[in-house]
Design a protein around this motif. Sequence first.
Motif, PDB file in Angstrom:
ATOM      1  N   ILE A 106       0.869  -1.171   0.000  1.00  0.00           N
ATOM      2  CA  ILE A 106       0.000   0.000   0.000  1.00  0.00           C
ATOM      3  C   ILE A 106       0.911   1.227   0.000  1.00  0.00           C
ATOM      4  CG2 ILE A 106      -1.765   1.285   1.254  1.00  0.00           C
ATOM      5  CD1 ILE A 106      -2.549  -1.430   2.568  1.00  0.00           C
ATOM      6  N   ALA A 107       0.831   2.019  -1.020  1.00  0.00           N
ATOM      7  CA  ALA A 107       1.708   3.190  -1.153  1.00  0.00           C
ATOM      8  C   ALA A 107       1.075   4.405  -0.479  1.00  0.00           C
ATOM      9  CB  ALA A 107       1.993   3.463  -2.616  1.00  0.00           C
ATOM     10  N   CYS A 108       1.182   4.464   0.850  1.00  0.00           N
ATOM     11  CA  CYS A 108       0.690   5.644   1.562  1.00  0.00           C
ATOM     12  C   CYS A 108       1.539   6.852   1.191  1.00  0.00           C
ATOM     13  CB  CYS A 108       0.730   5.412   3.071  1.00  0.00           C
ATOM     14  SG  CYS A 108      -0.381   4.113   3.630  1.00  0.00           S
ATOM     15  N   SER A 109       2.834   6.633   0.975  1.00  0.00           N
ATOM     16  CA  SER A 109       3.744   7.688   0.528  1.00  0.00           C
ATOM     17  C   SER A 109       4.583   7.152  -0.625  1.00  0.00           C
ATOM     18  CB  SER A 109       4.665   8.131   1.663  1.00  0.00           C
ATOM     19  OG  SER A 109       5.712   8.950   1.160  1.00  0.00           O
ATOM     20  N   ALA A 110       4.651   7.912  -1.691  1.00  0.00           N
ATOM     21  CA  ALA A 110       5.469   7.512  -2.833  1.00  0.00           C
ATOM     22  C   ALA A 110       6.957   7.554  -2.503  1.00  0.00           C
ATOM     23  CB  ALA A 110       5.171   8.426  -4.015  1.00  0.00           C
ATOM     24  N   LEU A 111       7.329   8.245  -1.432  1.00  0.00           N
ATOM     25  CA  LEU A 111       8.739   8.351  -1.049  1.00  0.00           C
ATOM     26  C   LEU A 111       9.277   7.094  -0.373  1.00  0.00           C
ATOM     27  CD1 LEU A 111       8.828  12.001   0.338  1.00  0.00           C
ATOM     28  CD2 LEU A 111       9.512  11.188  -1.927  1.00  0.00           C
ATOM     29  N   SER A 112       8.404   6.310   0.233  1.00  0.00           N
ATOM     30  CA  SER A 112       8.856   5.127   0.980  1.00  0.00           C
ATOM     31  C   SER A 112       9.359   4.039   0.046  1.00  0.00           C
ATOM     32  CB  SER A 112       7.724   4.583   1.853  1.00  0.00           C
ATOM     33  OG  SER A 112       7.391   5.522   2.839  1.00  0.00           O
ATOM     34  N   LYS A 113      10.544   3.511   0.367  1.00  0.00           N
ATOM     35  CA  LYS A 113      11.137   2.459  -0.459  1.00  0.00           C
ATOM     36  C   LYS A 113      11.440   1.190   0.326  1.00  0.00           C
ATOM     37  CE  LYS A 113      12.928   5.618  -3.854  1.00  0.00           C
ATOM     38  NZ  LYS A 113      14.048   6.450  -4.234  1.00  0.00           N
ATOM     39  N   SER A 114      11.595   1.309   1.642  1.00  0.00           N
ATOM     40  CA  SER A 114      11.782   0.116   2.474  1.00  0.00           C
ATOM     41  C   SER A 114      10.983   0.305   3.755  1.00  0.00           C
ATOM     42  CB  SER A 114      13.260  -0.148   2.767  1.00  0.00           C
ATOM     43  OG  SER A 114      13.839   0.917   3.485  1.00  0.00           O
ATOM     44  N   GLU A 115      10.703  -0.817   4.414  1.00  0.00           N
ATOM     45  CA  GLU A 115       9.790  -0.758   5.560  1.00  0.00           C
ATOM     46  C   GLU A 115      10.131  -1.848   6.571  1.00  0.00           C
ATOM     47  OE1 GLU A 115       4.933  -0.233   6.072  1.00  0.00           O
ATOM     48  OE2 GLU A 115       5.799  -0.627   4.105  1.00  0.00           O
ATOM     49  N   LEU A 116       9.927  -1.497   7.833  1.00  0.00           N
ATOM     50  CA  LEU A 116      10.051  -2.443   8.935  1.00  0.00           C
ATOM     51  C   LEU A 116       8.800  -2.296   9.787  1.00  0.00           C
ATOM     52  CD1 LEU A 116      11.784  -4.456  10.622  1.00  0.00           C
ATOM     53  CD2 LEU A 116      12.720  -2.458  11.812  1.00  0.00           C
ATOM     54  N   VAL A 117       8.071  -3.398   9.970  1.00  0.00           N
ATOM     55  CA  VAL A 117       6.834  -3.383  10.759  1.00  0.00           C
ATOM     56  C   VAL A 117       6.937  -4.447  11.835  1.00  0.00           C
ATOM     57  CG1 VAL A 117       4.326  -3.632  10.721  1.00  0.00           C
ATOM     58  CG2 VAL A 117       5.500  -2.602   8.767  1.00  0.00           C
ATOM     59  N   VAL A 118       6.752  -4.001  13.093  1.00  0.00           N
ATOM     60  CA  VAL A 118       6.906  -4.889  14.246  1.00  0.00           C
ATOM     61  C   VAL A 118       5.581  -4.951  15.009  1.00  0.00           C
ATOM     62  CG1 VAL A 118       8.235  -5.360  16.336  1.00  0.00           C
ATOM     63  CG2 VAL A 118       9.323  -4.169  14.411  1.00  0.00           C
ATOM     64  N   PRO A 119       5.005  -6.142  15.166  1.00  0.00           N
ATOM     65  CA  PRO A 119       3.763  -6.264  15.943  1.00  0.00           C
ATOM     66  C   PRO A 119       4.001  -6.057  17.434  1.00  0.00           C
ATOM     67  CG  PRO A 119       4.182  -8.248  14.627  1.00  0.00           C
ATOM     68  CD  PRO A 119       5.413  -7.409  14.580  1.00  0.00           C
ATOM     69  N   LEU A 120       3.029  -5.456  18.097  1.00  0.00           N
ATOM     70  CA  LEU A 120       2.984  -5.376  19.552  1.00  0.00           C
ATOM     71  C   LEU A 120       1.832  -6.265  19.984  1.00  0.00           C
ATOM     72  CD1 LEU A 120       4.410  -2.669  18.670  1.00  0.00           C
ATOM     73  CD2 LEU A 120       3.599  -1.770  20.828  1.00  0.00           C
ATOM     74  N   ARG A 121       2.037  -7.031  21.043  1.00  0.00           N
ATOM     75  CA  ARG A 121       1.052  -8.039  21.438  1.00  0.00           C
ATOM     76  C   ARG A 121       0.584  -7.842  22.877  1.00  0.00           C
ATOM     77  NH1 ARG A 121       5.490 -10.092  18.951  1.00  0.00           N
ATOM     78  NH2 ARG A 121       5.153 -11.046  16.917  1.00  0.00           N
ATOM     79  N   LYS A 122      -0.644  -8.204  23.105  1.00  0.00           N
ATOM     80  CA  LYS A 122      -1.217  -8.350  24.451  1.00  0.00           C
ATOM     81  C   LYS A 122      -1.858  -9.724  24.485  1.00  0.00           C
ATOM     82  CE  LYS A 122      -0.593  -4.508  26.773  1.00  0.00           C
ATOM     83  NZ  LYS A 122       0.180  -4.469  27.992  1.00  0.00           N
ATOM     84  N   ASN A 123      -1.475 -10.522  25.466  1.00  0.00           N
ATOM     85  CA  ASN A 123      -1.990 -11.885  25.600  1.00  0.00           C
ATOM     86  C   ASN A 123      -1.807 -12.701  24.322  1.00  0.00           C
ATOM     87  OD1 ASN A 123      -2.928 -11.234  28.254  1.00  0.00           O
ATOM     88  ND2 ASN A 123      -4.708 -10.268  27.331  1.00  0.00           N
ATOM     89  N   GLY A 124      -0.690 -12.470  23.624  1.00  0.00           N
ATOM     90  CA  GLY A 124      -0.365 -13.216  22.421  1.00  0.00           C
ATOM     91  C   GLY A 124      -1.008 -12.707  21.148  1.00  0.00           C
ATOM     92  N   ASN A 125      -1.953 -11.776  21.276  1.00  0.00           N
ATOM     93  CA  ASN A 125      -2.643 -11.221  20.103  1.00  0.00           C
ATOM     94  C   ASN A 125      -2.072  -9.855  19.742  1.00  0.00           C
ATOM     95  OD1 ASN A 125      -4.567 -13.373  19.927  1.00  0.00           O
ATOM     96  ND2 ASN A 125      -5.565 -12.484  21.722  1.00  0.00           N
ATOM     97  N   VAL A 126      -1.978  -9.586  18.456  1.00  0.00           N
ATOM     98  CA  VAL A 126      -1.482  -8.286  18.015  1.00  0.00           C
ATOM     99  C   VAL A 126      -2.494  -7.214  18.409  1.00  0.00           C
ATOM    100  CG1 VAL A 126      -0.743  -6.893  16.046  1.00  0.00           C
ATOM    101  CG2 VAL A 126      -0.241  -9.339  16.085  1.00  0.00           C
ATOM    102  N   CYS A 127      -2.004  -6.169  19.090  1.00  0.00           N
ATOM    103  CA  CYS A 127      -2.861  -5.054  19.495  1.00  0.00           C
ATOM    104  C   CYS A 127      -2.494  -3.778  18.743  1.00  0.00           C
ATOM    105  CB  CYS A 127      -2.784  -4.835  21.003  1.00  0.00           C
ATOM    106  SG  CYS A 127      -1.129  -4.475  21.617  1.00  0.00           S
ATOM    107  N   ALA A 128      -1.286  -3.761  18.163  1.00  0.00           N
ATOM    108  CA  ALA A 128      -0.809  -2.603  17.401  1.00  0.00           C
ATOM    109  C   ALA A 128       0.403  -3.053  16.599  1.00  0.00           C
ATOM    110  CB  ALA A 128      -0.425  -1.460  18.339  1.00  0.00           C
ATOM    111  N   VAL A 129       0.809  -2.221  15.642  1.00  0.00           N
ATOM    112  CA  VAL A 129       2.069  -2.445  14.953  1.00  0.00           C
ATOM    113  C   VAL A 129       2.854  -1.143  14.936  1.00  0.00           C
ATOM    114  CG1 VAL A 129       1.200  -4.333  13.505  1.00  0.00           C
ATOM    115  CG2 VAL A 129       1.203  -1.996  12.600  1.00  0.00           C
ATOM    116  N   LEU A 130       4.164  -1.278  15.072  1.00  0.00           N
ATOM    117  CA  LEU A 130       5.086  -0.163  14.911  1.00  0.00           C
ATOM    118  C   LEU A 130       5.585  -0.223  13.477  1.00  0.00           C
ATOM    119  CD1 LEU A 130       7.040   2.099  15.732  1.00  0.00           C
ATOM    120  CD2 LEU A 130       8.529   0.339  16.738  1.00  0.00           C
TER     121      LEU A 130
END
Length: 158
Positions: free
Chosen positions: A99-123
């Motif tokens: 998903i190209a939210c910004s045309a400037l972005s060329k690389s990405e790192l996404v890290v899930p945050l979990r509560k009780n083993g379930n993803v509650c957010a992503v960085l």
Amino acid sequence: MKNDFVDYKLLQEQIQNLAKEDSWFVPLFSNACALIMQTIPALNWAGFYIVKNGDLVLGPFQGELACIHIKKGKGVCGTALETNNTMLVPNVHLFSGHIACSALSKSELVVPLRKNGNVCAVLDLDSPQKNRFSESDKIEFEKIAQILESSVEFNSSF
């Protein structure tokens, strides 16, 4: 960016201290984004998406305008939500369904945050450089995610 030194230990200590001051996700994630943008070179976006009704909705961030809603399984962030795994993408243009939210972005790192083993957010971290994120960046940001997930509170009234 292998030539740039980042003191991840200091960054992690600073985020831990922010969490001690206020664990509600709004101020914690807001200041974490600001700190990450000030500390990590070659970023054009740092922010959080929060899980709401099974999908992602935009949370605190620093950078350009962003997508507000991301469906589970869509793009890099939605894939991290669906798989419950960190996504290190050296070239987002080669990522199927990016998903190209910004045309400037060329690389990405996404890290899930979990509560009780379930993803509650992503960085989500975006860079205008291909191959910006290394395996060691991934490991260090997973440590930051662990600090945040052990501290963050989502259930607070406005």
